[in-house]
Structure formats: C-alpha cells, structure tokens
Design a protein around this motif. Structure first.
Motif, PDB file in Angstrom:
ATOM      1  N   LYS A  38      80.929  56.888  -4.819  1.00 55.16           N
ATOM      2  CA  LYS A  38      81.989  56.581  -3.857  1.00 55.16           C
ATOM      3  C   LYS A  38      83.247  56.067  -4.546  1.00 55.16           C
ATOM      4  CE  LYS A  38      78.949  55.620   0.015  1.00 55.16           C
ATOM      5  NZ  LYS A  38      78.421  54.582   0.912  1.00 55.16           N
ATOM      6  N   SER A  39      83.088  55.374  -5.647  1.00 56.27           N
ATOM      7  CA  SER A  39      84.261  54.864  -6.358  1.00 56.27           C
ATOM      8  C   SER A  39      84.633  55.720  -7.570  1.00 56.27           C
ATOM      9  CB  SER A  39      84.039  53.421  -6.795  1.00 56.27           C
ATOM     10  OG  SER A  39      82.946  53.334  -7.682  1.00 56.27           O
ATOM     11  N   ALA A  40      83.699  56.507  -8.087  1.00 55.76           N
ATOM     12  CA  ALA A  40      83.973  57.316  -9.270  1.00 55.76           C
ATOM     13  C   ALA A  40      84.614  58.662  -8.935  1.00 55.76           C
ATOM     14  CB  ALA A  40      82.671  57.558 -10.053  1.00 55.76           C
ATOM     15  N   HIS A  41      84.468  59.116  -7.706  1.00 55.44           N
ATOM     16  CA  HIS A  41      84.997  60.421  -7.310  1.00 55.44           C
ATOM     17  C   HIS A  41      86.531  60.411  -7.374  1.00 55.44           C
ATOM     18  CE1 HIS A  41      85.801  64.020  -4.963  1.00 55.44           C
ATOM     19  NE2 HIS A  41      84.568  64.382  -5.263  1.00 55.44           N
ATOM     20  N   PRO A  42      87.131  61.496  -7.863  1.00 53.67           N
ATOM     21  CA  PRO A  42      88.595  61.553  -7.954  1.00 53.67           C
ATOM     22  C   PRO A  42      89.313  61.319  -6.619  1.00 53.67           C
ATOM     23  CG  PRO A  42      87.628  63.353  -9.194  1.00 53.67           C
ATOM     24  CD  PRO A  42      86.510  62.676  -8.453  1.00 53.67           C
ATOM     25  N   ASP A  43      88.725  61.731  -5.530  1.00 49.54           N
ATOM     26  CA  ASP A  43      89.348  61.521  -4.219  1.00 49.54           C
ATOM     27  C   ASP A  43      89.310  60.059  -3.775  1.00 49.54           C
ATOM     28  OD1 ASP A  43      89.855  64.217  -4.097  1.00 49.54           O
ATOM     29  OD2 ASP A  43      88.159  64.671  -2.783  1.00 49.54           O
TER      30      ASP A  43
END
Length: 76
Positions: A38-43
C-alpha cells in the motif's frame, strides 16, 4: 515448522518483508505484503523499484514456504 533454519540464517526475502524470523505461514506473508504494498506502490507515493523489490521478495518468500511445506510433508 521445525525444519526451518535458525533465525540468523533467514533468507533476505523475509528481511525485505520486515521479518526478523521466518513467519508461521503463507497467510501471514500475504497480509504483510499487502500492507507494505500500500505504501510501496508508485500510485501511493512509493517507487517502481521499491514495489518491484517488495514483489520479488514476496514471490521468493512464498516459494520458500512452499518448498518448506513439501519438505515437511515428505518427512511424514
């Protein structure tokens, strides 16, 4: 699982996922991966590289757990 290596010898994939010891099962790994994704995703403000590293570690961890399970079953 009693056939897992000692804590000091855990694979790097588990360390990337934030573990200091091998988790108890695949469900636990999946929950941790989803939380970190949830925090690592580019979006969500992360980077492509960060997300790819996390996803690679997840895949390796799941493969490791599958092999450990197969090994445990073959001992029966």
């Amino acid at each position: 699982m009693k056939y897992l290596p000692p804590v000091s010898d855990i694979p790097d994939c588990f360390r990337v996922l934030g573990y200091e010891q091998i988790p108890s099962g695949r469900d636990e790994i999946t929950r941790r991966y989803r939380s970190l994704a949830k925090s690592a995703h580019p979006d969500a403000g992360g980077s492509k590289e960060q997300f790819q590293t996390l996803t690679g570690a997840y895949d390796q961890a799941m493969e490791y757990m599958e092999k450990a399970l197969e090994h445990e079953v073959s001992k029966l």
